[in-house]
Enzyme design. Structure first.
Site, PDB file in Angstrom:
ATOM      1  N   SER A   7       0.790  -1.034  -0.019  1.00  0.00           N
ATOM      2  CA  SER A   7      -0.117   0.107  -0.073  1.00  0.00           C
ATOM      3  C   SER A   7       0.753   1.397  -0.077  1.00  0.00           C
ATOM      4  O   SER A   7       0.358   2.414  -0.193  1.00  0.00           O
ATOM      5  CB  SER A   7      -0.913  -0.049   1.081  1.00  0.00           C
ATOM      6  OG  SER A   7      -0.350   0.139   2.369  1.00  0.00           O
TER       7      SER A   7
ATOM      8  N   LYS B 104      -5.967   4.854   8.145  1.00  0.00           N
ATOM      9  CA  LYS B 104      -4.526   5.539   7.878  1.00  0.00           C
ATOM     10  C   LYS B 104      -4.791   7.022   8.085  1.00  0.00           C
ATOM     11  O   LYS B 104      -4.136   7.748   7.863  1.00  0.00           O
ATOM     12  CB  LYS B 104      -4.254   5.017   6.569  1.00  0.00           C
ATOM     13  CG  LYS B 104      -3.740   3.662   6.519  1.00  0.00           C
ATOM     14  CD  LYS B 104      -3.365   3.063   5.128  1.00  0.00           C
ATOM     15  CE  LYS B 104      -2.724   1.745   5.339  1.00  0.00           C
ATOM     16  NZ  LYS B 104      -2.309   1.150   3.948  1.00  0.00           N
TER      17      LYS B 104
END
Length: 339
Positions: free
Chosen positions: A234, A279
């Site tokens: 990611s 996140k």
């Protein structure tokens, strides 16, 4: 007497608390991780310095115990997932960890390729073999090979990709043997393994392993990316932006703290990831001012939409920016005023 009862009760309670830590439940729990500056871990030889910073964002993931299970039920942005939603069928925890680390390796290679080509530099690859990311139970490789082993030769021959390896082994007849040269913990040895039909696909012949390419990218100027034990793909977009910025004379950060997430493929396409809400929380705590989120071409419930919703819910002042390709991020940065 009361003193003995008190001591006994205290011991029982202490043992129950310890058991609560070590007793695993059939779930994984994830929560916001950290936002980590990339300049200290990515170094382009002779690269330019930035006034601002790029940050990768992480999610903390682990097997749930009683306490983390309760935490997930009580607090926002702490999520529970059944084991089967995280591990592939028959996959062990070690194999999962190996898969995550090799996905990170692939992410770094894609990021370097995209950044260097975008900056006008040539890119070459050197293939070194394949890595094993999973061993199928009750197949010939079970007990002989491990996740993380690197195969460098088959029957004394080198090969250029996992596809070539699979093609070679797949042409064998059931019961025939292949001799593999493998590297494990810096030691090289040979292993002979029979090929057999796969139980779920008897027409397919193999030894029962899942593979990823082990290749090294050659670029000039050289670049080092030290990710330690961070796994998964990611951070690809943010890796690319940090490398590209160091290669260019212009400082694209312009003094801003820039976080983000998203996979990246060799063409520069940005892909979605899991846990983007967590996140966003991590990036906000780290003081990020801008967050790049995969747009997924504007589909409903995209990473970008969830990122915007989360930022609003936690009252974040971060600017959430949608990206489909790396050019979207670079074009946005070019138009930013200098802070």
């Amino acid at each position: 007497m009361k003193s003995k009862i008190f001591i006994g009760s205290s011991i029982v309670i202490a043992l129950m608390m310890i058991a609560g830590i070590f007793f695993s439940l059939p779930y994984y729990v994830s929560k916001p991780g950290i936002a980590k500056e990339l300049a200290p871990i990515i170094q382009v030889a002779g690269g330019t310095e930035e006034k601002g910073s790029y940050m990768l964002t992480t999610v903390r993931m682990g097997r749930a115990n009683i306490y983390s299970y309760v935490e997930a039920k009580l607090f926002d942005y702490v999520e529970l997932y059944p084991v089967e939603a995280i591990l592939h069928e028959t996959e062990t925890q070690d194999e999962y960890n190996a898969r995550q680390l090799h996905m990170m390796t692939g992410s770094k290679l894609n990021a370097i390729e995209v950044a260097y080509k975008k900056a006008g530099y040539p890119v070459e690859y050197e293939y070194k073999g394949v890595y094993i990311v999973q061993v199928v139970p009750d197949m010939p490789a079970d007990g002989k090979l491990l996740a993380g082993d690197r195969i460098t030769q088959v029957d004394g021959q080198e090969f250029s990709s996992s596809e070539r390896f699979i093609e070679y082994v797949g042409k064998k007849k059931a019961g025939e043997q292949v001799e593999l040269t493998i590297t494990r913990e810096d030691k090289t040895k040979t292993v002979k393994i029979s090929v057999e039909p796969f139980k779920d696909d008897p027409k397919k012949i193999g030894i029962g392993i899942s593979l990823v390419d082990d290749k090294e990218i050659n670029v000039d100027p050289k670049v080092t990316v030290k990710t330690d034990e961070i796994g998964g793909p990611s951070a690809g977009l943010m890796f690319s932006l940090e490398i590209y910025d160091q290669l260019m004379e212009e400082d694209y950060t312009k003094g801003y703290k820039i976080a983000g997430t998203g996979t990246i493929d060799p063409t520069g396409m940005v892909g979605p990831i899991g846990g983007i809400d967590q996140k966003i929380v991590a990036a906000d705590k780290a003081g990020a001012e801008i967050f790049f989120a995969p747009n997924e071409k504007g589909i409903k419930d995209s990473n970008y939409e969830l990122a915007v919703k989360t930022a609003r819910d936690i009252d974040s002042k971060m600017k959430i920016v949608p990206v489909d390709v790396i050019d979207d991020a670079i074009n946005y940065l070019q138009k930013l005023p200098i802070e």
